[in-house]
Design a protein around this motif. Structure first.
Motif, PDB file in Angstrom:
ATOM      1  N   ALA A  56       0.831  -1.210   0.000  1.00 39.43           N
ATOM      2  CA  ALA A  56       0.000   0.000   0.000  1.00 39.43           C
ATOM      3  C   ALA A  56       0.866   1.260   0.000  1.00 39.43           C
ATOM      4  CB  ALA A  56      -0.932  -0.009   1.211  1.00 39.43           C
ATOM      5  N   ALA A  57       1.945   1.261   0.770  1.00 39.58           N
ATOM      6  CA  ALA A  57       2.825   2.435   0.813  1.00 39.58           C
ATOM      7  C   ALA A  57       3.457   2.690  -0.544  1.00 39.58           C
ATOM      8  CB  ALA A  57       3.908   2.244   1.875  1.00 39.58           C
ATOM      9  N   VAL A  58       3.904   1.620  -1.205  1.00 41.00           N
ATOM     10  CA  VAL A  58       4.521   1.765  -2.526  1.00 41.00           C
ATOM     11  C   VAL A  58       3.477   2.196  -3.556  1.00 41.00           C
ATOM     12  CG1 VAL A  58       5.723   0.532  -4.389  1.00 41.00           C
ATOM     13  CG2 VAL A  58       6.385   0.137  -2.001  1.00 41.00           C
ATOM     14  N   ALA A  59       2.291   1.622  -3.486  1.00 43.05           N
ATOM     15  CA  ALA A  59       1.216   1.989  -4.415  1.00 43.05           C
ATOM     16  C   ALA A  59       0.805   3.443  -4.225  1.00 43.05           C
ATOM     17  CB  ALA A  59       0.012   1.065  -4.216  1.00 43.05           C
ATOM     18  N   ASP A  60       0.729   3.889  -2.973  1.00 43.97           N
ATOM     19  CA  ASP A  60       0.379   5.290  -2.712  1.00 43.97           C
ATOM     20  C   ASP A  60       1.428   6.246  -3.280  1.00 43.97           C
ATOM     21  OD1 ASP A  60      -1.929   4.524  -1.438  1.00 43.97           O
ATOM     22  OD2 ASP A  60      -1.167   4.863   0.595  1.00 43.97           O
ATOM     23  N   ALA A  61       2.675   5.767  -3.378  1.00 39.27           N
ATOM     24  CA  ALA A  61       3.757   6.585  -3.950  1.00 39.27           C
ATOM     25  C   ALA A  61       3.713   6.554  -5.482  1.00 39.27           C
ATOM     26  CB  ALA A  61       5.111   6.090  -3.453  1.00 39.27           C
ATOM     27  N   GLY A  62       2.888   5.671  -6.056  1.00 41.80           N
ATOM     28  CA  GLY A  62       2.718   5.640  -7.510  1.00 41.80           C
ATOM     29  C   GLY A  62       3.457   4.516  -8.221  1.00 41.80           C
ATOM     30  N   TYR A  63       3.859   3.489  -7.470  1.00 40.60           N
ATOM     31  CA  TYR A  63       4.631   2.386  -8.057  1.00 40.60           C
ATOM     32  C   TYR A  63       3.955   1.070  -7.717  1.00 40.60           C
ATOM     33  CZ  TYR A  63       7.721   6.342  -8.196  1.00 40.60           C
ATOM     34  OH  TYR A  63       8.224   7.594  -8.420  1.00 40.60           O
TER      35      TYR A  63
END
Length: 69
Positions: A56-63
């Motif tokens: 989720a943290a990586v997805a929220d950063a756009g990756y």
């Protein structure tokens, strides 16, 4: 404990910094090293962290996380 997080979508040093900052915000993550060439983040954990929180943290950063080992 350490984990390797394989990430797609990074293309520059700015992307690396963005991913590092996002992962450092996750409770329980002690240290983060991101390799642009390897498309992987090596994270050191203070305690077990759920993979979904990492994704989720990586997805929220756009990756996109493709795998966690």
């Amino acid at each position: 404990m350490t984990k390797k997080v394989f990430i797609e979508g990074m293309s520059c040093k700015h992307c690396v910094m963005h991913v590092e900052e996002a992962l450092k915000e996750v409770s329980g993550i002690k240290e983060v090293k991101v390799s642009l060439e390897g498309k992987v983040a090596e994270i050191e954990l203070e305690h077990d962290v759920d993979d979904e929180k990492i994704k989720a943290a990586v997805a929220d950063a756009g990756y996109e996380v493709t795998a966690i080992q």
